[in-house]
Design a protein around this motif. Structure first.
Motif: not given
Length: 87
Positions: A4-21
């Motif tokens: 549908x063109x969207x999804x979710x990713x849940x990381x262990x560490x918040x810093x990893x999410x920051x880097x991915x963004x």
């Protein structure tokens, strides 16, 4: 299964999410530009580590999304939402 063109990713560490963004928000994939941002947290345990990804190419599969995001940290869960009728 068509994305549908969207999804979710849940990381262990918040810093990893920051880097991915920082690295992936605005990235052009095929003819799409993806948007990566935080999900509004449903609980304190996933705050700042759960991402919402929109603009994914319809042909992108689960493994491809995980490969793209796993280079920024350990993923707890990820999923691409797909059409319920076609799978």
């Amino acid at each position: 299964g068509q994305s549908l063109g969207y999804g979710f990713v849940n990381y262990v560490e918040a810093g990893d999410a920051d880097r991915a963004i920082g690295a992936l928000n605005g990235l052009k994939l095929q003819t799409k530009t993806i948007k990566v941002s935080y999900v509004r947290p449903s609980s304190a345990s996933i705050r700042d580590a759960n991402l919402y990804v929109s603009g994914l190419p319809k042909a992108m599969g689960q493994k491809e999304m995980e490969q793209l995001f796993s280079q920024y940290g350990r993923i707890i869960t990820s999923r691409i939402l797909v059409d319920q009728v076609t799978g």
